[in-house]
Design a protein around this motif. Structure first.
Motif, PDB file in Angstrom:
ATOM      1  N   GLY A 101      43.081  33.476  86.559  1.00  0.00           N
ATOM      2  CA  GLY A 101      44.189  33.645  87.494  1.00  0.00           C
ATOM      3  C   GLY A 101      45.066  34.843  87.198  1.00  0.00           C
ATOM      4  N   ALA A 102      44.576  35.786  86.403  1.00  0.00           N
ATOM      5  CA  ALA A 102      45.387  36.963  86.095  1.00  0.00           C
ATOM      6  C   ALA A 102      45.275  37.973  87.235  1.00  0.00           C
ATOM      7  CB  ALA A 102      44.942  37.591  84.775  1.00  0.00           C
ATOM      8  N   LEU A 103      46.408  38.434  87.696  1.00  0.00           N
ATOM      9  CA  LEU A 103      46.414  39.499  88.690  1.00  0.00           C
ATOM     10  C   LEU A 103      45.966  40.791  88.010  1.00  0.00           C
ATOM     11  CD1 LEU A 103      49.962  38.762  90.163  1.00  0.00           C
ATOM     12  CD2 LEU A 103      47.778  38.140  91.210  1.00  0.00           C
ATOM     13  N   GLU A 104      45.348  41.662  88.755  1.00  0.00           N
ATOM     14  CA  GLU A 104      44.996  42.945  88.158  1.00  0.00           C
ATOM     15  C   GLU A 104      46.244  43.820  88.112  1.00  0.00           C
ATOM     16  OE1 GLU A 104      41.463  44.994  89.123  1.00  0.00           O
ATOM     17  OE2 GLU A 104      40.246  43.162  89.166  1.00  0.00           O
ATOM     18  N   PRO A 105      46.415  44.537  87.010  1.00  0.00           N
ATOM     19  CA  PRO A 105      47.582  45.409  86.899  1.00  0.00           C
ATOM     20  C   PRO A 105      47.525  46.524  87.938  1.00  0.00           C
ATOM     21  CG  PRO A 105      46.483  45.129  84.780  1.00  0.00           C
ATOM     22  CD  PRO A 105      45.578  44.557  85.810  1.00  0.00           C
ATOM     23  N   ASP A 106      48.662  47.171  88.125  1.00  0.00           N
ATOM     24  CA  ASP A 106      48.687  48.300  89.057  1.00  0.00           C
ATOM     25  C   ASP A 106      47.875  49.464  88.518  1.00  0.00           C
ATOM     26  OD1 ASP A 106      50.804  47.348  91.067  1.00  0.00           O
ATOM     27  OD2 ASP A 106      51.739  46.976  89.135  1.00  0.00           O
ATOM     28  N   TYR A 107      47.902  49.623  87.196  1.00  0.00           N
ATOM     29  CA  TYR A 107      47.130  50.688  86.575  1.00  0.00           C
ATOM     30  C   TYR A 107      46.268  50.093  85.470  1.00  0.00           C
ATOM     31  CZ  TYR A 107      50.994  53.400  88.594  1.00  0.00           C
ATOM     32  OH  TYR A 107      51.936  53.927  89.422  1.00  0.00           O
ATOM     33  N   LYS A 152      46.155  15.743  89.490  1.00  0.00           N
ATOM     34  CA  LYS A 152      47.228  15.005  90.168  1.00  0.00           C
ATOM     35  C   LYS A 152      48.029  15.932  91.073  1.00  0.00           C
ATOM     36  CE  LYS A 152      49.004  12.394  86.741  1.00  0.00           C
ATOM     37  NZ  LYS A 152      50.006  11.677  85.940  1.00  0.00           N
ATOM     38  N   TRP A 153      48.419  17.060  90.514  1.00  0.00           N
ATOM     39  CA  TRP A 153      49.252  17.996  91.265  1.00  0.00           C
ATOM     40  C   TRP A 153      48.514  18.545  92.471  1.00  0.00           C
ATOM     41  CZ3 TRP A 153      52.025  21.456  87.049  1.00  0.00           C
ATOM     42  CH2 TRP A 153      52.912  20.645  86.330  1.00  0.00           C
ATOM     43  N   ARG A 154      47.266  18.858  92.273  1.00  0.00           N
ATOM     44  CA  ARG A 154      46.499  19.428  93.387  1.00  0.00           C
ATOM     45  C   ARG A 154      46.327  18.407  94.518  1.00  0.00           C
ATOM     46  NH1 ARG A 154      44.560  24.288  93.984  1.00  0.00           N
ATOM     47  NH2 ARG A 154      44.689  25.690  92.210  1.00  0.00           N
ATOM     48  N   LEU A 193      49.699  29.050  89.057  1.00  0.00           N
ATOM     49  CA  LEU A 193      49.003  27.767  89.144  1.00  0.00           C
ATOM     50  C   LEU A 193      49.052  27.208  90.568  1.00  0.00           C
ATOM     51  CD1 LEU A 193      50.486  26.112  85.925  1.00  0.00           C
ATOM     52  CD2 LEU A 193      48.184  27.057  86.186  1.00  0.00           C
ATOM     53  N   LEU A 194      48.092  26.361  90.877  1.00  0.00           N
ATOM     54  CA  LEU A 194      48.001  25.626  92.147  1.00  0.00           C
ATOM     55  C   LEU A 194      47.769  26.530  93.359  1.00  0.00           C
ATOM     56  CD1 LEU A 194      50.721  22.821  91.773  1.00  0.00           C
ATOM     57  CD2 LEU A 194      48.338  22.830  91.045  1.00  0.00           C
ATOM     58  N   GLY A 195      47.404  27.775  93.116  1.00  0.00           N
ATOM     59  CA  GLY A 195      47.059  28.653  94.234  1.00  0.00           C
ATOM     60  C   GLY A 195      45.647  28.377  94.714  1.00  0.00           C
ATOM     61  N   ASP A 196      45.342  28.861  95.904  1.00  0.00           N
ATOM     62  CA  ASP A 196      44.011  28.631  96.442  1.00  0.00           C
ATOM     63  C   ASP A 196      42.932  29.325  95.614  1.00  0.00           C
ATOM     64  OD1 ASP A 196      45.180  27.193  98.422  1.00  0.00           O
ATOM     65  OD2 ASP A 196      45.253  28.868  99.844  1.00  0.00           O
ATOM     66  N   GLU A 197      43.295  30.479  95.031  1.00  0.00           N
ATOM     67  CA  GLU A 197      42.275  31.283  94.346  1.00  0.00           C
ATOM     68  C   GLU A 197      41.718  30.588  93.104  1.00  0.00           C
ATOM     69  OE1 GLU A 197      45.429  32.043  94.737  1.00  0.00           O
ATOM     70  OE2 GLU A 197      46.222  32.020  92.705  1.00  0.00           O
ATOM     71  N   LEU A 198      42.471  29.644  92.538  1.00  0.00           N
ATOM     72  CA  LEU A 198      41.959  28.946  91.354  1.00  0.00           C
ATOM     73  C   LEU A 198      41.578  27.498  91.659  1.00  0.00           C
ATOM     74  CD1 LEU A 198      44.234  30.075  88.357  1.00  0.00           C
ATOM     75  CD2 LEU A 198      41.958  30.856  88.991  1.00  0.00           C
ATOM     76  N   GLY A 199      41.588  27.133  92.938  1.00  0.00           N
ATOM     77  CA  GLY A 199      41.421  25.727  93.270  1.00  0.00           C
ATOM     78  C   GLY A 199      39.976  25.262  93.399  1.00  0.00           C
ATOM     79  N   GLY A 200      39.040  26.186  93.316  1.00  0.00           N
ATOM     80  CA  GLY A 200      37.645  25.834  93.573  1.00  0.00           C
ATOM     81  C   GLY A 200      37.097  24.732  92.691  1.00  0.00           C
ATOM     82  N   TRP A 201      37.605  24.651  91.472  1.00  0.00           N
ATOM     83  CA  TRP A 201      37.017  23.705  90.528  1.00  0.00           C
ATOM     84  C   TRP A 201      37.158  22.249  90.965  1.00  0.00           C
ATOM     85  CZ3 TRP A 201      40.099  20.141  87.836  1.00  0.00           C
ATOM     86  CH2 TRP A 201      41.477  20.359  87.906  1.00  0.00           C
ATOM     87  N   MET A 202      38.155  21.968  91.818  1.00  0.00           N
ATOM     88  CA  MET A 202      38.333  20.589  92.263  1.00  0.00           C
ATOM     89  C   MET A 202      37.142  20.133  93.113  1.00  0.00           C
ATOM     90  SD  MET A 202      41.178  19.151  91.254  1.00  0.00           S
ATOM     91  CE  MET A 202      41.766  18.008  92.507  1.00  0.00           C
TER      92      MET A 202
END
Length: 478
Positions: free
Chosen positions: A108-114, A323-325, A380-389
Motif C-alpha cells: 500500500g505504499a504510494l510511489e514517491p514523486d521522485y 471486521k473493519w472491511r 488502510l481499508l482502501g480499495d487498492e488493498l482490499g483484494g485479499w478479502m
RNA sequence: GGCGAGUUGGCGGAGUGGUUACGCAGCGGAUUGCAAAUCCGUGUACACGAGUUCGAUUCUCGUACUCGCCUCCA
C-alpha cells in the motif's frame, strides 16, 4: 491548519514541524541498494514514511508535498552480483527496482514523486565533489577523493559522536591515502570490469554517501524539510551526507528535520540469515500474508520503537481488518471525513498505534464512513488493498466440492432429526481437519475453511480422503 | 571500549504528574439445542532503589536487565 509535531534526531527532541515553504514541503528518504529482493526490514521505512507522506498531503495539500526516495544502483554488492551471475548491472538493477516497486506497492505504499537513480546523477556528484575540494573540505589522493572530517566542525553532531571516540573504537578502514582514519570516500577509482565514469580524478565511481547529497540538492535545492531513513543509517551514512552538504552549501542547509525509524526483529530475535528468520517481503506475500495485514502490523508499533514481526500479530491484524472491511463494505467516505482524533494521533510524531486505537473506537461506534476515511490516512481499508478479502488461493477440485456438498446435506439432515449428538461429532471432526461449520442467524449452516491459505489444503485429495473417513465414522454411528 | 534506546496488566501496545488507552486472550451475562458470530459487562499494570512534589507509572539520579548502532545493512 493541523499542527504536526515530529521527533528530530538532530535536536533529540520533538518539536512543531514548520515547513520552509508550506506550498512546497520536501521529504527525502533513503531508498534501497538494488541488488536483491527487499527484506521485511526494508519495508519499515517505506511504510513509515509513506504514512507521513499521506499526512503531509492531507495537511498541506496533495500538490504541495514532494517526496523523493532514491535507488542506489551503483554499489559493490551489485558489482558482485553481476560478476557472480554474468548478468549486466543494468539488467540486475532494472529488475530489482521493479521488484521493489511491486512489493512495496503490495504493502500500500504510494510511489514517491521522485525516484532518482544514482547513476543518473553522476554529473552532479562530480560537481559537488569538486566544490568540496575547492572549498577545502576534501582532497584527492591516489585516484580517490576523500572528505576531510576534521575540516568540518559539525562532524558527529547528528549521531552524537566525536571523532576521537570513534578513532578510539578503531573500527574504521585504515588506508595510506587517508589523512585521518575517519575520512570517507567521495570518489574512488574503478578498474576495467567495474562501473565507472570519467572525472577530474580519473576513471572511477562515487562513494556511497555523495549520491543523496547531490540528488537532494538537484531535486530540492540546498535546503529541504525532512530527511528520513532507518536508524542504522544515522551513522555513518547520514552523518557523512550532512557533513558534505553542510560543508558545501552552508551550515543551515540540507535537511531541517531528521527522522529515523527503529529496527525490526522477528519473533523477538534480530533478523539474520543464520537464524533462518531472514525473509523478503515477497516471501511473506507468497506465504499468503496480505499486504494490508503486513502494513497493519507495522503501523501497530510506533516507528521509533523496535518492532517485532510475529505470526500472532499478523493473525490479530487480519482479524481486525476482516471486521473493519465488513463494516465499511459499500461505504463511500466523504473526502474529508477523517476524524480529528485520528489526525491528532498521526500529527503527534506519527503515533500510528494511537491512531489505530482511535479507529477501533470508530468501528465500535459503527461509524463506517468516518472509519474508512480515517483509515485512508494510514493507507488502510482502501480499495487498492482490499483484494485479499475475496482471494481464495486454494483451488477446489470438483471431488472436494462434491464432498463438501455431501457433508452439508448430512449435517442439515442430522439437525432436522434433532440428532445433535451426531451433528456435534461431525462438526468437531471437521474442525479437526480445518473446516468450520457454523449455523448463521437464519439457522442455515455454513461450511468454511478456517484458514483458506493453509498449504495442506492445496492437495485436495488429502482433504477428500479425510472427509470420507469422517463420513464413514458418522455413518457407523448412526 | 564509545554512542544510544528500552523495561507498562496473560500477550501485544499507546499515553499521562492526580481521572477507562486500545486490541487479543480470559472471566460473567444475553442469545443459541450446543456452538460460532454478535451484544453487554469485567481487569486498577506501569523493572528496582532513592529524590523532587500535596501527589509519580509519568520528572531527576542511581541499580539491574534487555536491545540496537559503531562493519554492508532500512
Amino acid at each position: 491548519m493541523t499542527e504536526i509535531k515530529l521527533y528530530n534526531t538532530k535536536t533529540r527532541s520533538k518539536g512543531v514541524f514548520t515547513p520552509i515553504d508550506a506550498n512546497n514541503v520536501r521529504m527525502y528518504v533513503c531508498g534501497p541498494t538494488v541488488y536483491d529482493r527487499a527484506h521485511i526490514g526494508n519495508a519499515r521505512p517505506v511504510i513509515v514514511f509513506d504514512t507521513l507522506y499521506r499526512l503531509l498531503r492531507h495537511v498541506y495539500g496533495v500538490d504541495h508535498v514532494k517526496y523523493a526516495r532514491n535507488f542506489t544502483d551503483v554499489d559493490d554488492k551489485i558489482n558482485q552480483r553481476a560478476a557472480q551471475t554474468g548478468r549486466s548491472i543494468r539488467d540486475i538493477t532494472d529488475e530489482t527496482i521493479q521488484w521493489f516497486l511491486d512489493d512495496m506497492g503490495a504493502l500500500g505504499a504510494l510511489e514517491p514523486d521522485y525516484a532518482p537513480r544514482a547513476t543518473e546523477y553522476i554529473t552532479q556528484m562530480i560537481e559537488m565533489t569538486g566544490e568540496l575540494i575547492s572549498k577545502g573540505f576534501a582532497y584527492a589522493a591516489e585516484g580517490h577523493v576523500l572528505f576531510d572530517v576534521t575540516s568540518y566542525d559539525g562532524y558527529g553532531s547528528l549521531s552524537g559522536r566525536s571523532i576521537d571516540d570513534m578513532i578510539a573504537g578503531a573500527r574504521v578502514e585504515v588506508a595510506p591515502y587517508k589523512r585521518n582514519p575517519m575520512d570517507f570516500v567521495l570518489w574512488k577509482p574503478s578498474t576495467g570490469d567495474q562501473p565507472g565514469w570519467e572525472s577530474p580524478w580519473g576513471y572511477g565511481r562515487p562513494g556511497w554517501h555523495i549520491e543523496c547529497s547531490a540528488m537532494s540538492r538537484e531535486l530540492f535545492g540546498d535546503t529541504f524539510d525532512i530527511h528520513g531513513g532507518g536508524l542504522d543509517l544515522a551513522f555513518p551514512h547520514h552523518e557523512n551526507e550532512r557533513a558534505q552538504s553542510c560543508a558545501c552549501c552552508g551550515e543551515d542547509s540540507f535537511a531541517q528535520v531528521w527522522m529515523h525509524n527503529e529496527m525490526l526483529q522477528v519473533e523477538g530475535k534480530k533478523m539474520s540469515k543464520s537464524l533462518g528468520n531472514f525473509f523478503s517481503v515477497r516471501e511473506l506475500l507468497d506465504q499468503g500474508y496480505p499486504g494490508e495485514v503486513i502494513r497493519f502490523v507495522y503501523l501497530s508499533t510506533h516507528y521509533r520503537k523496535p518492532m517485532d514481526w510475529t505470526e500472532k500479530k499478523a493473525s490479530d491484524a487480519e482479524a481486525t481488518l476482516r471486521k473493519w472491511r465488513a463494516l465499511v463494505e459499500g461505504i463511500e467516505p466523504s473526502p474529508n471525513a477523517a476524524v480529528p482524533a485520528v489526525i491528532a494521533c498521526l500529527a503527534d510524531d506519527l503515533n500510528t498505534a494511537g491512531a489505530i486505537a482511535a479507529l477501533h473506537d470508530l468501528a465500535k461506534a459503527g461509524k463506517a464512513a468516518e472509519l474508512k476515511a480515517s483509515a485512508a490516512l494510514l493507507g488502510l481499508l482502501g480499495d487498492e488493498l482490499g483484494g485479499w478479502m475475496q482471494d481464495f488461493p486454494m483451488q477446489q477440485s470438483d471431488a472436494l466440492t462434491g464432498k463438501i456438498g455431501d457433508l452439508y446435506l448430512i449435517y442439515i439432515e442430522l439437525r432436522a432429526q434433532r440428532n445433535f449428538v451426531l451433528a456435534d461429532i461431525l462438526r468437531d471432526e471437521l474442525n479437526g481437519i480445518g473446516l468450520s461449520i457454523v449455523v448463521n442467524q437464519e439457522n442455515v449452516p455454513e461450511i468454511a475453511f478456517k484458514d483458506p491459505r493453509n498449504r495442506e489444503f492445496v492437495d485436495n485429495q488429502i482433504l477428500v480422503r479425510k472427509i470420507d473417513e469422517i463420513l464413514a465414522r458418522v455413518n457407523n454411528g448412526s
